[in-house]
Design an enzyme around this catalytic site. Structure first.
Site, PDB file in Angstrom:
ATOM      1  N   HIS A 149       0.808  -1.223   0.000  1.00 51.51           N
ATOM      2  CA  HIS A 149       0.000   0.000   0.000  1.00 51.51           C
ATOM      3  C   HIS A 149       0.840   1.272   0.000  1.00 51.51           C
ATOM      4  O   HIS A 149       0.312   2.371   0.069  1.00 51.51           O
ATOM      5  CB  HIS A 149      -0.938   0.021   1.212  1.00 51.51           C
ATOM      6  CG  HIS A 149      -1.959  -1.076   1.171  1.00 51.51           C
ATOM      7  ND1 HIS A 149      -2.730  -1.417   2.243  1.00 51.51           N
ATOM      8  CD2 HIS A 149      -2.321  -1.912   0.183  1.00 51.51           C
ATOM      9  CE1 HIS A 149      -3.531  -2.417   1.922  1.00 51.51           C
ATOM     10  NE2 HIS A 149      -3.286  -2.743   0.670  1.00 51.51           N
ATOM     11  N   ASP A 240      -1.504  -5.108  10.653  1.00 50.54           N
ATOM     12  CA  ASP A 240      -1.728  -6.096   9.603  1.00 50.54           C
ATOM     13  C   ASP A 240      -0.367  -6.325   8.952  1.00 50.54           C
ATOM     14  O   ASP A 240       0.116  -5.480   8.197  1.00 50.54           O
ATOM     15  CB  ASP A 240      -2.749  -5.599   8.566  1.00 50.54           C
ATOM     16  CG  ASP A 240      -3.038  -6.660   7.502  1.00 50.54           C
ATOM     17  OD1 ASP A 240      -2.424  -7.748   7.560  1.00 50.54           O
ATOM     18  OD2 ASP A 240      -3.879  -6.399   6.613  1.00 50.54           O
ATOM     19  N   LYS A 335     -14.357  -9.607   4.277  1.00 47.76           N
ATOM     20  CA  LYS A 335     -14.388  -8.696   3.132  1.00 47.76           C
ATOM     21  C   LYS A 335     -15.414  -9.237   2.139  1.00 47.76           C
ATOM     22  O   LYS A 335     -15.164 -10.278   1.501  1.00 47.76           O
ATOM     23  CB  LYS A 335     -13.022  -8.661   2.454  1.00 47.76           C
ATOM     24  CG  LYS A 335     -11.907  -8.007   3.272  1.00 47.76           C
ATOM     25  CD  LYS A 335     -10.558  -8.269   2.602  1.00 47.76           C
ATOM     26  CE  LYS A 335      -9.455  -7.372   3.138  1.00 47.76           C
ATOM     27  NZ  LYS A 335      -8.110  -7.862   2.682  1.00 47.76           N
TER      28      LYS A 335
HETATM   29  P1  PGA Z   1      -6.132  -5.071   0.322  1.00 44.16           P
HETATM   30  O1  PGA Z   1      -5.607  -4.789   1.776  1.00 44.16           O
HETATM   31  O2  PGA Z   1      -7.472  -4.484   0.178  1.00 44.16           O
HETATM   32  O3  PGA Z   1      -5.092  -4.456  -0.553  1.00 44.16           O
HETATM   33  O4  PGA Z   1      -6.171  -6.572   0.181  1.00 44.16           O
HETATM   34  C1  PGA Z   1      -6.425  -4.852   2.917  1.00 44.16           C
HETATM   35  C2  PGA Z   1      -5.977  -5.913   3.883  1.00 44.16           C
HETATM   36  O5  PGA Z   1      -5.053  -6.692   3.593  1.00 44.16           O
HETATM   37  O6  PGA Z   1      -6.562  -6.032   4.956  1.00 44.16           O
HETATM   38 ZN    ZN Z   2      -5.221  -7.829   5.619  1.00 42.88          ZN
END
Ligand code: PGA
Ligand code: ZN
Length: 409
Positions: A149, A240, A335
């Protein structure tokens, strides 16, 4: 109807528009990850490298309009039945046919349509359907970015803070504001750039190499907490590690800028971290394929902190069940786009709660301004929520939605 819009990283994503009988139009749009687990449900993308480097969603729009719309439209919206229909229409275990981006956009639009018909807020509809008491989640707020990120050589992906006590949204925002702004000044005064990463956390180039860089990041966090007038009892730290990113499957080593660690070495490093810092949770402390490492981590630290599985579980009830049976983790990230329907995401969340795992609803690093994940967290009574820093429009949209929801509870 589908539309190609752009997410917070500037990549194409899908927006779905659904016209109600009376002409009112409900909308939804879907996010995308950067550190995507290999076992997540698949997105449908165009694949034509000449246009948006293959990431366009015209095929998803075509799928939405020619396969999904004819099956769902002209019927009273019914989220649970329609999610089942989407799963059936897709017919694969990982949405390989319709694409999880396509099915999730449809699923959210159906939820909003049903909420509209029943005169309910989105979260209230979910709470009614899943028989939950709407509950404000506690926010884990990402204020330092690394991993995939940010371009700063920090291997851990997210350094988050969280008020240690359950407080209202206004107080949450006030605490987070103070720590975030204090961190900005501290970084600036130490000669670091204060540009932000994908989720709005700062992305400084810290000097020490290897494992020590994580200490430097954590020292800044603790300093920011204290300089902002709090103690480490008031504000906790959540990490994380996103360990997939620095795991070398061939040698089975975790590679942190020249440090080569076995799973056991990495567990020892985490043990050291939790001795030194007020750490509440570590997400993806091990890689998605290192189930043994995960077991060791849980055995050693599971009674001291929360160990959250994201890439290891990918919001899959099957994988989470295996985790519960094999003593892996004691928390689960949820998610919705890792599976592709709201119902499937809720099923994983419910399984996690029943197994007494911490449940954390989560955005993705590539977001739109759709605040649905806030309604999802409240309506499904997730204990916690990750929606990034308290800056950048696509992140703030979720906090603002929580502020609005709180007033209606
Ligand atoms: P990502 O990161 O949306 O790039 O997968 C979020 C996470 O790993 O929690
Ligand atoms: Zn994660």
């Amino acid at each position: 109807m589908g539309r190609q819009i752009f997410d917070s990283r500037g990549f194409p994503t899908l927006e779905c528009l659904l016209e109600m009988e009376d002409g009112f139009v409900v909308q939804s749009s879907v996010p995308a990850g950067a550190s995507v687990g290999h076992y997540e449900a698949l997105e449908l993308r165009d694949g034509d490298k000449k246009v948006f480097n293959g990431t366009g969603v015209l095929k998803a729009i075509y799928t939405l309009e020619t396969i999904i719309a004819p099956a769902l439209c002209q019927k009273a919206p019914d989220l649970i039945a329609m999610d089942e229909l989407l799963i059936e229409l897709d017919g694969t275990p990982n949405k390989a046919y319709l694409g999880a981006n396509t099915t999730l956009a449809a699923s959210i639009a159906v939820a909003r349509a049903q909420a509209y018909v029943q005169g309910l807020y989105d979260y209230a509809l979910l709470a009614e359907l899943f028989q939950q008491k709407p509950t404000l989640p506690r926010c884990m707020v990402n204020i330092l970015n690394g991993g995939m990120h940010a371009d700063n050589g920090l291997v851990f992906q997210e350094f988050m803070i969280m008020p240690s006590q359950q407080v209202g949204m206004n107080e949450t925002m006030s605490i987070i504001f103070d720590v975030y702004q204090t961190l900005k000044h501290l970084l600036h005064d130490a000669g670091h750039i204060t540009n932000v990463g994908d989720e709005g956390g700062f992305a400084p180039q810290l000097v020490p190499k290897g494992l020590k860089k994580q200490y430097a990041a954590l020292d800044f966090l603790v300093q920011a907490i204290e300089r902002a007038g709090f103690t480490v009892e008031d504000v906790s730290i959540c990490l994380d590690a996103a360990a997939n990113y620095f795991y070398d499957a061939k040698t089975k080593r975790y590679v942190i800028e020249g440090d080569f660690l076995t799973s056991a070495d990495l567990v020892s490093f985490y043990e050291e971290l939790i001795k030194r810092y007020p750490i509440f949770s570590i997400e993806d402390g091990m890689s998605e394929d290192d189930w043994e490492g995960w077991q060791l981590l849980t055995e050693k630290l599971g009674d001291k902190i929360h160990l959250i599985g994201d890439d290891i579980f990918v919001t899959s009830t099957e994988k989470l069940m295996r985790g519960v049976e094999e003593g892996v983790a004691n928390g689960v990230l949820i998610k919705p786009n890792q599976r592709g329907t709201i119902s499937e995401a809720y099923a994983a969340l419910a399984l996690g709660s029943n197994a007494e795992y911490l449940t954390i609803a989560s955005h993705r690093s590539g977001e739109t301004n759709d605040p649905f994940i806030a309604d999802f967290a409240v309506g499904c009574a997730a204990g916690y929520l990750k929606v990034g820093a308290c800056v950048r429009g696509e992140r703030v949209a979720k906090y603002n939605r929580l502020l609005a929801i709180e007033k209606t509870l």
